[in-house]
Scaffold this motif. Structure first.
Motif, PDB file in Angstrom:
ATOM      1  N   VAL A  69       0.972  -1.042  -0.022  1.00 43.02           N
ATOM      2  CA  VAL A  69       0.019   0.153  -0.079  1.00 43.02           C
ATOM      3  C   VAL A  69       1.109   1.140   0.070  1.00 43.02           C
ATOM      4  O   VAL A  69       1.914   1.224   0.464  1.00 43.02           O
ATOM      5  CB  VAL A  69      -0.780   0.098   1.163  1.00 43.02           C
ATOM      6  CG1 VAL A  69      -0.176  -0.038   2.517  1.00 43.02           C
ATOM      7  CG2 VAL A  69      -1.978   0.966   1.151  1.00 43.02           C
ATOM      8  N   ILE A  70       0.623   2.420  -0.671  1.00 44.69           N
ATOM      9  CA  ILE A  70       1.231   3.460  -0.714  1.00 44.69           C
ATOM     10  C   ILE A  70       0.312   4.482   0.251  1.00 44.69           C
ATOM     11  O   ILE A  70      -0.744   4.595  -0.087  1.00 44.69           O
ATOM     12  CB  ILE A  70       1.230   4.060  -2.225  1.00 44.69           C
ATOM     13  CG1 ILE A  70       1.854   3.085  -3.144  1.00 44.69           C
ATOM     14  CG2 ILE A  70       1.980   5.460  -2.187  1.00 44.69           C
ATOM     15  CD1 ILE A  70       2.059   3.335  -4.500  1.00 44.69           C
ATOM     16  N   ARG A  71       0.949   4.983   1.341  1.00 44.81           N
ATOM     17  CA  ARG A  71       0.345   5.836   2.198  1.00 44.81           C
ATOM     18  C   ARG A  71       1.177   6.716   2.873  1.00 44.81           C
ATOM     19  O   ARG A  71       2.502   6.817   2.732  1.00 44.81           O
ATOM     20  CB  ARG A  71      -0.205   4.890   3.309  1.00 44.81           C
ATOM     21  CG  ARG A  71       0.785   4.016   4.055  1.00 44.81           C
ATOM     22  CD  ARG A  71       0.113   3.363   5.324  1.00 44.81           C
ATOM     23  NE  ARG A  71       1.220   2.264   5.995  1.00 44.81           N
ATOM     24  CZ  ARG A  71       0.642   1.196   6.640  1.00 44.81           C
ATOM     25  NH1 ARG A  71      -0.394   0.588   6.491  1.00 44.81           N
ATOM     26  NH2 ARG A  71       1.732   0.686   7.177  1.00 44.81           N
ATOM     27  N   LEU A  72       0.638   7.553   3.738  1.00 42.23           N
ATOM     28  CA  LEU A  72       1.531   8.537   4.431  1.00 42.23           C
ATOM     29  C   LEU A  72       2.089   7.979   5.857  1.00 42.23           C
ATOM     30  O   LEU A  72       1.447   7.286   6.347  1.00 42.23           O
ATOM     31  CB  LEU A  72       0.502   9.935   5.058  1.00 42.23           C
ATOM     32  CG  LEU A  72       0.034  10.569   3.891  1.00 42.23           C
ATOM     33  CD1 LEU A  72      -1.033  11.585   4.081  1.00 42.23           C
ATOM     34  CD2 LEU A  72       1.036  11.130   2.686  1.00 42.23           C
ATOM     35  N   ALA A  73       3.275   8.561   6.027  1.00 45.59           N
ATOM     36  CA  ALA A  73       3.991   8.108   7.316  1.00 45.59           C
ATOM     37  C   ALA A  73       4.253   9.678   7.936  1.00 45.59           C
ATOM     38  O   ALA A  73       4.987  10.251   7.474  1.00 45.59           O
ATOM     39  CB  ALA A  73       5.148   7.181   7.202  1.00 45.59           C
ATOM     40  N   ARG A  74       3.956   9.787   8.975  1.00 50.98           N
ATOM     41  CA  ARG A  74       4.003  11.112   9.786  1.00 50.98           C
ATOM     42  C   ARG A  74       5.530  11.059  10.349  1.00 50.98           C
ATOM     43  O   ARG A  74       6.069  10.182  10.915  1.00 50.98           O
ATOM     44  CB  ARG A  74       3.090  11.078  10.979  1.00 50.98           C
ATOM     45  CG  ARG A  74       2.870  12.548  11.376  1.00 50.98           C
ATOM     46  CD  ARG A  74       1.762  12.445  12.684  1.00 50.98           C
ATOM     47  NE  ARG A  74       1.427  14.003  12.784  1.00 50.98           N
ATOM     48  CZ  ARG A  74       2.288  14.918  13.437  1.00 50.98           C
ATOM     49  NH1 ARG A  74       3.447  14.477  13.917  1.00 50.98           N
ATOM     50  NH2 ARG A  74       1.606  16.277  13.639  1.00 50.98           N
ATOM     51  N   GLY A  75       5.916  12.453  10.452  1.00 49.81           N
ATOM     52  CA  GLY A  75       7.202  12.895  10.704  1.00 49.81           C
ATOM     53  C   GLY A  75       6.971  14.113  11.618  1.00 49.81           C
ATOM     54  O   GLY A  75       5.829  14.872  11.594  1.00 49.81           O
ATOM     55  N   GLY A  76       7.954  14.800  11.842  1.00 51.12           N
ATOM     56  CA  GLY A  76       7.936  16.151  12.283  1.00 51.12           C
ATOM     57  C   GLY A  76       7.535  16.274  13.692  1.00 51.12           C
ATOM     58  O   GLY A  76       7.533  15.313  14.321  1.00 51.12           O
ATOM     59  N   ALA A  77       7.417  17.615  14.088  1.00 51.63           N
ATOM     60  CA  ALA A  77       7.458  17.847  15.564  1.00 51.63           C
ATOM     61  C   ALA A  77       6.068  18.108  15.989  1.00 51.63           C
ATOM     62  O   ALA A  77       5.104  17.930  15.120  1.00 51.63           O
ATOM     63  CB  ALA A  77       8.090  19.159  16.044  1.00 51.63           C
ATOM     64  N   LYS A  78       5.694  17.921  17.156  1.00 49.83           N
ATOM     65  CA  LYS A  78       4.336  18.216  17.613  1.00 49.83           C
ATOM     66  C   LYS A  78       3.968  19.494  17.106  1.00 49.83           C
ATOM     67  O   LYS A  78       4.300  20.608  17.144  1.00 49.83           O
ATOM     68  CB  LYS A  78       4.154  18.227  19.210  1.00 49.83           C
ATOM     69  CG  LYS A  78       2.919  18.313  19.795  1.00 49.83           C
ATOM     70  CD  LYS A  78       2.956  18.040  21.215  1.00 49.83           C
ATOM     71  CE  LYS A  78       3.833  19.207  22.024  1.00 49.83           C
ATOM     72  NZ  LYS A  78       3.582  19.072  23.580  1.00 49.83           N
ATOM     73  N   LYS A  79       2.595  19.271  16.584  1.00 45.97           N
ATOM     74  CA  LYS A  79       1.826  20.589  15.844  1.00 45.97           C
ATOM     75  C   LYS A  79       2.319  21.078  14.529  1.00 45.97           C
ATOM     76  O   LYS A  79       2.296  22.188  14.174  1.00 45.97           O
ATOM     77  CB  LYS A  79       1.661  21.564  16.925  1.00 45.97           C
ATOM     78  CG  LYS A  79       1.068  21.158  18.280  1.00 45.97           C
ATOM     79  CD  LYS A  79      -0.198  21.751  18.327  1.00 45.97           C
ATOM     80  CE  LYS A  79      -0.919  21.334  19.557  1.00 45.97           C
ATOM     81  NZ  LYS A  79      -2.297  21.301  19.809  1.00 45.97           N
TER      82      LYS A  79
END
Length: 82
Positions: A3-13
């Motif tokens: 499946v091609i999907r989003l993987a979250r990264g980054g800081a809070k908010k």
């Protein structure tokens, strides 16, 4: 199934998402096969908000990978903008 999907990264908010090809049984932010692009919903000004490698996306779809609903929406918006 791949499946091609989003993987979250980054800081809070301050989210930042990698668009990845992964096995559907893996965790959202876990192991993935290949990074296809990124989506930055917080981009402003000259910052690039969405980038998808079209050749790799076409390859993965050609071998049977399914797009998540959100990635399908992003791909459609990128094609409309081009």
């Amino acid at each position: 199934m791949v499946v091609i999907r989003l993987a979250r990264g980054g800081a809070k908010k301050r989210p930042f998402y990698n668009i990845v090809a992964t096995d559907s049984r893996n965790r959202r932010d876990g192991r993935f096969i290949e990074r296809i692009g990124f989506y930055n919903p917080m981009a402003s000004g000259a910052a690039q908000g969405l980038s998808i490698t079209a050749e790799r996306l076409a390859y993965w779809q050609g071998v049977g990978a399914q797009l998540s609903p959100t990635v399908a929406r992003l791909v459609a918006s990128q094609k409309a903008a081009a």
